[in-house]
Design an enzyme around this catalytic site. Structure first.
Site, PDB file in Angstrom:
ATOM      1  N   GLU A 294       0.114  -7.979  -5.160  1.00  0.00           N
ATOM      2  CA  GLU A 294       1.269  -7.666  -6.008  1.00  0.00           C
ATOM      3  C   GLU A 294       0.991  -8.030  -7.465  1.00  0.00           C
ATOM      4  O   GLU A 294       1.520  -7.407  -8.384  1.00  0.00           O
ATOM      5  CB  GLU A 294       2.525  -8.391  -5.505  1.00  0.00           C
TER       6      GLU A 294
ATOM      7  N   HIS B 245     -13.404 -12.651  17.384  1.00  0.00           N
ATOM      8  CA  HIS B 245     -13.321 -11.836  18.598  1.00  0.00           C
ATOM      9  C   HIS B 245     -12.566 -10.544  18.332  1.00  0.00           C
ATOM     10  O   HIS B 245     -12.124  -9.886  19.260  1.00  0.00           O
ATOM     11  CB  HIS B 245     -12.644 -12.641  19.707  1.00  0.00           C
TER      12      HIS B 245
ATOM     13  N   LYS C 286      12.818   1.664  -3.934  1.00  0.00           N
ATOM     14  CA  LYS C 286      14.195   1.141  -3.904  1.00  0.00           C
ATOM     15  C   LYS C 286      15.194   2.205  -4.350  1.00  0.00           C
ATOM     16  O   LYS C 286      16.248   2.401  -3.745  1.00  0.00           O
ATOM     17  CB  LYS C 286      14.326  -0.068  -4.846  1.00  0.00           C
TER      18      LYS C 286
END
Lengths: 526, 526
Positions: free
Chosen positions: A356, A387, A502
């Site tokens: 960010e 793994h 937004k």
């Protein structure tokens, strides 16, 4: 005042590009490898060490990186920042998160307020409040002690504090310092709040509403969610909730809260773990002294970032090597690999902090950049990752620079010896082995079992995960990201890239849409 | 039999590289965008849809991708796999995870055993066992019912089952199907096992030891850890533990377990969620019927992967578009973004599935490849990620292809209406908004607030997270990764890249080391 210049205008950067790359497999072999491990190492605060022996650098490249740091005036830019310069130029704001934990330079007076004093005052108010909750002076409306704390926040109001809480939980238990269990509600997905609410005793929980602006959609929605739950139990929400917000927000003087604690516009969400945002939940969970120790670790590490010799400044050096990897060697991604289950969510916090801050395509003057900036950051704790995705790290077609973090001791000190070694020894043997495997590789007649090596990594070594080392670790990465922003000449302190989504989401909810937006809304049956 | 060819030898791949790239912002604007959303959509099983309107493709490119699929004979290679061909050439093994949930082609007889019958038999044995635990026929040594299940495993024996358990937990609670709470121990970090053990009632917990080979260091160490804890409570570990392993492993006929359930070498760890590895813990946690529904969802989705027209086969199409993004457009990373808190650990599972399968630099014949293979995979649930790393996704200097996953309904159906919309509506409005924001961008006079757009994404839309849709989702990604492996001509079913680290770690623990390895061991005080 420092001059703010693009990376590719710097003479030392042009020189850096002409350096002969290091053959890491060769450098790290035999006695030379041993020497590198011993010498390519910088002390950090709290007894920690940043070791970069397995990075693809040599003395020539390091010398060049040093020139780069000085030509870009990293120390001067940092100084401008901590002395209260308007370094967040996009939003025309100061950048003051360092002041939440120390006074690195001059007093910063802003709007008539000494900001260091302001942050200290908030910390003290939180400490007093937490102590009163712990000793039963502040109780719920039934007169019972609060046993639990639940933070409502998202992004910077969630990831950092949550990662820090998880990191210190076992340490606090082991040391008898666990005061209240903490929970976190962040997602607007209603199942998130529902799950947390069903896991806790709502009546005996203090909820912390965290939103700097007081307008974050997810957080206000989840606040309503929680208020609903409290009311359903016949409780008065305002007796169960505190706020952390800015003094100018609609939440600041509201009757909806027992108390409000303040941060301000000079601390970005992703830099707010050492402000009231982290302070409230961590002080309630572990007590104010633990939070103070965490701040102290961060403050100590901040002071190592003041060092003007880049080769003695761990955050600056880490930043420089990262820029070399990104802009000269061309690696697009970086993995964060803590060998500690306590740091299971630390990579998610660093992912936000880094991506960010430096995921930008224009410089601080709004001009398009012609070089790469922040990489993708991801990671999971080792040995688990070994793994899983390490296959690609070892043998994939892209080189991914690695940042290991390891602690000599476990937190709980509960261990078993199997085949002559403890679990903690096995954990550490694995991190040592991975660094060497990644750097040196191995030839095999079967090409499927061959390892090219030459995959660079660094490691931060600390004693154990405790409040001081955690604070120091956080500071290291905050400062690394800051120095990289300076090197790339981007503004690491705004986040305009989150706005468009937004706006469009609001249009969907208002029914004001057409084209693809409308078609998706229909497909999703919103 | 299919011919196995490198991607760059294919005529259709050369053509693909000469296609004019799509301007996604233009394509997704206005009425054309609406049409794309409506038409660039393929049905999946269980009422799900794969929508690729916001991917950077058009009819020409899709036609070309179709030719690529046929030239590389993806349907033929899949057929060879599910009919029992030795597709895992490196380890000379069959690849049979599809048989754990359905019979897609011929009977596969191997070592004299009908493998489909073998997997079904194990599933039935687990179902019987789980029923006996649930109804109190199998109890702990004090004669009490088991209330909890804890899986000990790492990598493929952990990430998939854990992600599936988290995904279904709330659904099971809501539907009254929660039989036992599950916990997971994976890391060799001793704090991992200690934390889980302190969170549970050890006496009333069934531990599941999961290791195909029976030799995984972390898992055997954690087994000893748990045995220690049981003994300290005066309990006999063998009365509290079951095993999931291969019939040839040292654990198979051991007296250390109440019972052992079997998998075999033809199911890779990362493909084992639908085998006994996922079966034991999920059947104990939610009951065998829920696990059967999960298998049924996967089986239904497997059948969509049989479709020979690539444009009607969601997994194949997803794979093809991914290869176009990776090898023609040159994007190094892919993000998985589920808009559902229930899928919080699904990206970590897909990270293993994808990166461990296709993070390879040699083809299935061991020849070095001159093109890129598997990308880095990372992700976090939305809307959380929107307040974190989406900044870089929107405005960073690399384009990161995105895979959204969304569900029309929440699991718990507990919601609040704020400002005229529910949380679930807000969640979905955000995912719709993000797709359009990423694709179309937005110009602004302030370059800091400008969005270039042209960031491709797809979305899988389903009704809710339940056993069927979760199984279908898992199958989709397993088959996508398989098809990509076919396209790149790599062996997606071995993982030689994890071996070197293991070998070196053993040397450290044995004290048999020198050079850099020794120096790191000293620095870490092992």
């Amino acid at each position: 005042m420092s001059e703010w210049k693009n990376l590719d205008t710097l003479e030392s950067f042009r020189e850096l590009k002409s350096q002969t790359p290091v053959d890491l497999a060769e450098e790290m072999a035999g006695e030379n490898g041993k020497k590198r491990v011993e010498s390519y190492s910088v002390p950090m605060a709290c007894g920690m060490t940043y070791n970069y022996a397995a990075k693809a650098v040599n003395d020539d490249i390091l010398d060049n990186l040093k020139q780069l740091a000085l030509e870009q005036d990293l120390p001067g830019k940092f100084k401008e920042l901590y002395n209260g310069g308007v370094v967040n130029t996009g939003e025309k704001r100061l950048v003051l998160h360092h002041l939440t934990r120390s006074q690195l330079g001059d007093d910063v007076i802003c709007d008539g307020v000494n900001k260091r004093e302001f942050y200290k005052e908030q910390q003290q108010r939180i400490a007093d409040f937490a102590n009163k909750v712990h000793n039963g002076e502040i109780v719920n409306e039934n007169g019972e002690k609060f046993t639990t704390v639940a933070q409502i926040g998202i992004g910077g109001s969630d990831l950092g504090p949550r990662a820090m809480y998880i990191a210190l939980q076992n340490w606090a238990k082991k040391n008898g310092l666990m005061k209240m269990e903490a929970h976190f509600i962040s997602n607007v997905d209603p199942d998130d709040a529902s799950t947390v609410l069903s896991d806790i005793d709502v009546a005996r929980t203090i909820f912390i509403l965290v939103s700097k602006s007081g307008t974050t959609l997810e957080t206000l929605t989840n606040m309503a969610f929680v208020e609903d739950a409290l009311k359903k139990e016949g409780l008065d929400p305002s007796r169960h909730m505190i706020a952390v917000t800015s003094e100018t927000s609609p939440l600041a003087k509201s009757d909806d809260f027992i108390e409000a604690f303040y941060m301000d516009d000079y601390i970005g969400g992703r830099y707010s773990s050492t402000s009231a945002v982290g302070g409230a939940v961590l002080s309630l969970a572990f007590g104010p002294d633990v939070f103070a120790s965490f701040l102290d670790g961060a403050a100590q590490e901040d002071r190592t970032a003041l060092e003007t010799d880049p080769l003695k400044n761990p955050a600056m050096l880490d930043a420089l090597i990262g820029v070399y990897e990104r802009n000269v060697l061309g690696f697009p991604t970086t993995a964060i690999l803590p060998y500690s289950q306590a740091l299971s969510r630390f990579p998610a916090h660093l992912q936000q902090l880094d991506m960010e801050s430096n995921g930008k395509s224009v410089n601080r003057f709004g001009e398009a950049l012609s070089y790469k900036t922040g990489p993708v950051i991801f990671g999971e704790p080792g040995t688990n990752g070994q793994h899983s995705f390490y296959q690609l790290l070892h043998q994939g077609t892209n080189v991914i620079p690695l940042q290991f973090i390891a602690f000599k001791k476990s937190q709980l000190k509960n261990d078993v010896t199997i085949e002559g070694s403890t679990s903690q020894q096995k954990l550490l043997a694995n991190v040592a082995a991975q660094i060497v495997a990644f750097a040196c590789g191995k030839n095999d007649d079967n090409p499927n079992k061959s390892f090219e090596g030459r995959r660079p990594s660094s490691i931060i070594i600390a004693d154990e995960v405790n409040p001081e080392t955690l604070g120091a670790l956080l500071s290291h990465y905050e400062n690394k990201v800051m120095f990289q922003g300076f090197l790339w000449n981007v503004n690491s302190f705004d986040q305009e890239g989150v706005q468009l989504g937004k706006t469009l989401a609001k249009r969907v909810l208002a029914g004001d849409m057409d084209g693809a937006l409308k078609a998706y809304s229909e497909a999703l049956e919103i």
